[in-house]
Motif scaffolding. Structure first.
Motif, short mmCIF file in Angstrom:
data_model
loop_
_atom_site.label_atom_id
_atom_site.label_comp_id
_atom_site.label_asym_id
_atom_site.label_seq_id
_atom_site.Cartn_x
_atom_site.Cartn_y
_atom_site.Cartn_z
N GLN A 140 0.82 -1.22 0.00
CA GLN A 140 0.00 0.00 0.00
C GLN A 140 0.85 1.27 0.00
O GLN A 140 0.33 2.36 0.16
CB GLN A 140 -0.96 0.03 1.19
N VAL A 141 2.18 1.13 -0.17
CA VAL A 141 3.07 2.30 -0.22
C VAL A 141 2.81 3.21 0.98
O VAL A 141 2.63 4.42 0.85
CB VAL A 141 2.89 3.06 -1.56
N LYS A 142 2.78 2.61 2.14
CA LYS A 142 2.26 3.28 3.33
C LYS A 142 2.96 4.60 3.71
O LYS A 142 2.27 5.55 4.10
CB LYS A 142 2.31 2.31 4.52
N PRO A 143 4.29 4.71 3.57
CA PRO A 143 4.91 5.97 4.00
C PRO A 143 4.38 7.18 3.23
O PRO A 143 4.38 8.30 3.74
CB PRO A 143 6.40 5.77 3.69
N PHE A 144 3.93 6.94 2.01
CA PHE A 144 3.54 8.06 1.16
C PHE A 144 2.03 8.20 1.05
O PHE A 144 1.51 8.87 0.18
CB PHE A 144 4.20 7.93 -0.22
N ALA A 145 1.32 7.51 1.97
CA ALA A 145 -0.14 7.60 2.00
C ALA A 145 -0.61 8.44 3.18
O ALA A 145 -1.80 8.61 3.40
CB ALA A 145 -0.74 6.20 2.06
N THR A 146 0.32 8.97 3.96
CA THR A 146 -0.09 9.79 5.10
C THR A 146 -0.59 11.14 4.59
O THR A 146 -0.28 11.56 3.48
CB THR A 146 1.10 10.06 6.05
N GLU A 147 -1.34 11.82 5.45
CA GLU A 147 -1.94 13.08 5.03
C GLU A 147 -0.87 14.09 4.61
O GLU A 147 -1.01 14.77 3.61
CB GLU A 147 -2.79 13.64 6.17
#
Lengths: 408, 497
Positions: free
Chosen positions: A287-294
């Motif tokens: 989910q490419v989590k580091p770059f999905a934060t607000e």
């Protein structure tokens, strides 16, 4: 105001395209619209909403095959497969979180048609391939308003051109898919992940190459540098982590875990993640989590595909102010640029060109995407060939015109 | 031959001397072959029932030469038939009387072996097995393994999207090729893909794989290489009926096991093979299944046990697990010799190549038995059981009046049945000329025209390998016209929001 046409069946999709052709209207082809913000901004009059074409029409676990209407939610298909201990082996990622979508309302997980049209894949790409490698058959309405079928419901088929391949990853610019058939595979009984901590990018690429060149049958390989490591789930420490996933039957995973840990020891300290931690880690990689934060979501996001062992060389040529991590053993680099309105396309493309491969601007303001090349520009002969392929399917440009290339 | 090829262009035949002369300026010396005697070896491929001498044979050595030959032929309206090793079983490399035969055999260099990226960059004339051999010292191999792998070339594998016995687990050629250099009919040279995993833009590489030499000439291929599994073991299982064998295959897959290979043979094939190879196959069974597992020892041992259990529950009559590498190879020796074994018991045979949903196997085998009686011709079956790819071998004697025609009719009826039960005409051998006229069984005119428009995008004059794959050829200009019907409504009757 954009109008929406929502066909109830394949015949109505054909009607809609024919109507658009005869009225000189351009259609935005969409499922749930979860990837609408990817590509050049739509220059269309009406949305052709395929999310009404739903339902699994054939599923034979013992034949490893599933057919569904193109608008069927991926989540529905994945749930059905899970009940039978099977899965889509290409592990399609969900762009929703990166693009700021919240599950619920219209969007759940995207559709199977959308997953194929974007040729989605996930960490298992290095072993199992992408959507294209599992896409067996289709019915689709071309930009000529004609319903075509290609492929079939069997895995082994070379009858006629492999039209499935060219539609996979065509972002709805060639035809509107109405029915698709995919290969499904057994879900691995268990998994584990071997992590080497504290490696710099170059050593990490070397470690991943060693692992993937071994007979350990690695099913995912990612390097998460220390500046982003803490965003991922399942990791015990906020240190740079080079992670290798092993999947299969329990005795095999156990054996390979030991073999791989021994192989990687010379690179740095090794630790092991159990099944639960491993699943959590790879979900967050997918989910490419580091770059999905607000806070990350306002920044342009690049997706770079390159020769895995040279991934670190591409990254080294990119501004150190960017954040990034590697999947596919170094062959896929996600790069979040430091400033909201500056994708710095020239420097990214130059970095990729030094090694080979291509870069796609996955996320940026619409105005930026309208003026920059979102997809990698092609050499003139290849660009001309691609344009002729577009014309073969959609000579009037009624389907997602200009989404991949300006004027095509 | 019963398949008609496009009528030869008299104007081209009349200009033969000038064409040969012009080609000699592009490819010097022995690279242009124009005497009948020297062209004879090129008159057919693996489908030997069809023969035709080409206009001239050209054997280029560089991409530049290929580009210039194609550009010249494009400008002059001369047809071109590309050829690798000529092992096609569907006539894909059958020459045309008025066409240049472009042999790619001199493109035989391995250009780059890159273990860190697990790829090899090779020229198209390199044989399939040579790729595996070149990387074997480091424990690697190239996965697709068509049975002709000792002779067939990578260029031909790309053209045909070749499979093999291990593609259930490791994929076909298209899943193992990452890039290529391609020369278009107009002489343009394009590069698709590379050492990275994903295509940029349209997946044209995916179209090239399996395009049967109709879209372009490949001059370089980047293939994935894999580390060999630690160990391999096989189980040989005999069944009282093919239904039981088919059920066992389904049960293995339903148990979540994807073997490296899963091959079945019917009684006539077992007997032909056993007489030839003495592999120790049981002769009192109706169907024989080879299941091969690969991976770490711990995994293989674990899964073999499960397969043996499943076999017991599926009415198996015999079940032998290979105890040594030698025994495993012996199990395979029989299967791999199936075609020559059948060649021994019959002067000629056709090898068919349909794929069916596996559940339809008993129905299709029973129907084939009836057809065998109806046409008065014997038929033996080998079968890539895991993926439903059937290879019925139809035995005939071309010296007997009418047998070729009967064998062809028999084959066509089998393939029509494959399509009728939800399968396809060809799983791995290609359409070529052999199955060309059956394409309408599977595709509508609209489907076929859509495919031919793709052809037009690559080859606007239809000069590259015409007469293969498509039963009816249309001019690109004609295909390009739009006829919109049903769009006249002021607004379609579809829900709007």
């Amino acid at each position: 105001m954009t109008d929406i046409l929502k066909p109830r069946d394949a015949k109505e999709v054909e009607d809609a395209v024919r109507w658009a052709l005869s009225h000189d209207k351009a259609l935005e082809v969409a499922g749930q619209g979860s990837k609408r913000a990817i590509g050049r901004p739509s220059q269309t009059d009406i949305t052709l909403d395929l999310s009404g074409l739903t339902g699994v029409t054939l599923y034979e676990p013992a034949e490893l095959v599933l057919s569904a209407r193109a608008g069927t939610p991926l989540s529905e298909i994945e749930a059905l497969l899970e009940k039978n201990h099977q899965e889509l082996a290409f592990e399609p990622m969900d762009y929703g979180p990166v693009l700021g979508l919240k599950a619920g309302q219209n969007y759940t997980s995207g559709t199977i048609g959308g997953a194929i049209a974007a040729n989605l894949s996930g960490p298992r790409r290095i072993k199992a391939g992408a959507a294209r490698d599992h896409f067996l058959g289709l019915s689709a309405v071309t930009g000529r308003g004609e319903t075509i079928k290609s492929g079939g419901r069997v895995v082994k088929n070379v009858t006629g051109y492999d039209m499935c391949k060219v539609l996979a990853g065509s972002w709805g610019t060639l035809a509107a898919m109405t029915d698709v058939t995919v290969k499904v595979l057994p879900r691995a009984e268990t998994q584990a992940t071997v992590v080497v901590e504290g490696l710099d990018d170059a050593s990490a690429c070397a470690a991943m190459a060693a692992a993937m060149g071994s007979s350990c049958d690695v099913s995912a390989a990612a390097h998460l540098p220390d500046h982003v490591a803490s965003y991922f789930d399942g990791l015990p420490n906020a240190e740079a982590a080079t992670a290798l996933r092993l999947e299969g039957v329990a005795p095999s995973v156990r054996h390979r875990k030991d073999a791989l840990a021994a192989l990687l020891k010379p690179f740095g300290p090794v630790l092991l993640l159990d099944e639960t931690e491993s699943r959590a880690l790879w979900r967050s990689v997918r989910q490419v989590k580091p770059f999905a934060t607000e806070s990350a979501r306002v920044r342009p996001l690049w997706r770079i595909s390159t020769a895995p062992a040279r991934g670190h060389a591409v990254a080294a040529a990119i501004t150190p102010a960017a954040q990034m991590f590697y999947d596919w053993g170094g062959g896929l680099i996600w790069v979040a640029m430091p400033f909201g309105d500056e994708p710095d396309a020239a420097s990214i493309r130059a970095a990729v060109a030094s090694v080979g491969g291509h870069a796609t601007l996955i996320r940026a303001e619409a105005a930026v995407r309208a003026s920059a090349d979102v997809f990698e520009p092609q050499e003139p002969a290849l660009a001309a060939l691609s344009k002729r392929v577009k014309d073969a399917f959609d000579p009037k440009g009624v389907l997602n015109p200009g989404r991949m290339v300006a004027g095509v | 031959m019963s398949v008609r090829m496009p009528e030869a262009d008299g104007a081209v035949l009349a200009r033969r001397a000038a064409i040969v002369k012009a080609l000699r300026t592009i490819v010097p010396g022995e690279g242009v072959i124009a005497t009948e005697r020297e062209m004879r070896p090129f008159e057919s491929d693996g489908l030997t029932a069809y023969r035709q001498l080409p206009l001239v044979v050209v054997l280029p050595e560089t991409t530049k030469q290929v580009s210039e030959v194609l550009a010249y032929c494009h400008a002059e309206g001369v047809k071109v038939v590309p050829r690798g090793a000529g092992t096609s079983l569907s006539g894909g490399a059958l020459p045309l009387e008025d066409g240049v035969l472009l042999g790619m055999a001199k493109f035989n260099r391995i250009k780059d072996i890159d273990f860190a990226n697990r790829v090899a960059v090779v020229e198209p004339g390199v044989t399939n097995l040579a790729v595996s051999n070149a990387v074997a010292h480091a424990g690697f191999y190239y996965a697709p393994d068509p049975s002709s792998q000792i002779a067939c070339t990578i260029g031909g594998n790309v053209a045909e999207n070749s499979g093999g016995v291990h593609c259930l687990k490791y994929g076909m050629t298209t899943n193992n090729v990452l890039g290529c250099e391609l020369v278009l009919m107009n002489g343009d040279v394009v590069r698709l893909g590379g050492k990275h995993l994903d295509a940029e833009g349209y997946d044209l590489l995916g179209l090239i794989n399996g395009s049967e030499g109709l879209l372009g000439v490949v001059t370089e291929v980047t293939v994935r290489i894999l580390q060999k599994a630690e160990t391999q073991r096989a189980v040989l299982i005999g069944f009282p009926s093919s239904e039981d064998g088919g059920e066992c295959v389904s049960a293995i897959i339903a148990a979540g096991i994807i073997p490296a290979g899963m091959e079945m043979m019917d009684r006539p094939a077992i007997h032909a093979v056993e007489e030839f190879v003495h592999a120790g196959y049981p002769l009192d069974v109706e169907a024989l299944l080879i299941v091969e597992l690969d991976g770490p020892q711990a995994e293989v041992d674990h899964l073999i046990e499960r397969v043996v259990d499943i076999a017991k529950q599926c009415k198996s009559m015999t079940c032998r697990v290979s105890a040594s590498e030698q025994e495993r190879l012996l199990f395979w020796a029989g299967r791999k010799a199936a075609f020559p074994a059948v060649g021994r018991i019959s002067p000629d045979y056709f090898c068919m190549d349909g794929t069916i949903p596996r559940s339809q196997l008993p129905k299709v085998l029973a129907a084939m038995k009836d057809m065998s009686a109806k046409y008065g011709l014997r038929c033996a079956n080998v079968f890539h059981a895991g993926d439903g790819n059937l290879h019925p071998l139809i035995l005939y004697d071309s010296n007997k009046e009418g047998e070729v025609e009967r064998a062809e009719e028999f084959g066509a009826e089998i393939l029509k049945l494959c399509v009728a039960v939800g399968g396809v005409l060809t799983g791995e051998h290609g359409v070529g000329v052999e199955k060309r006229d059956l394409m309408p069984v599977m595709f509508s005119e609209i489907d076929l025209n859509a495919q031919q428009r793709v052809k037009c995008a690559f080859d606007d004059k239809g000069l590259l390998n015409p007469g293969k794959v498509f039963p009816v050829l249309h001019r690109c200009a004609e295909l390009g016209r739009m006829h919109i019907s049903g769009g006249k409504l002021p607004f379609p009757d579809i829900p709007r929001f």
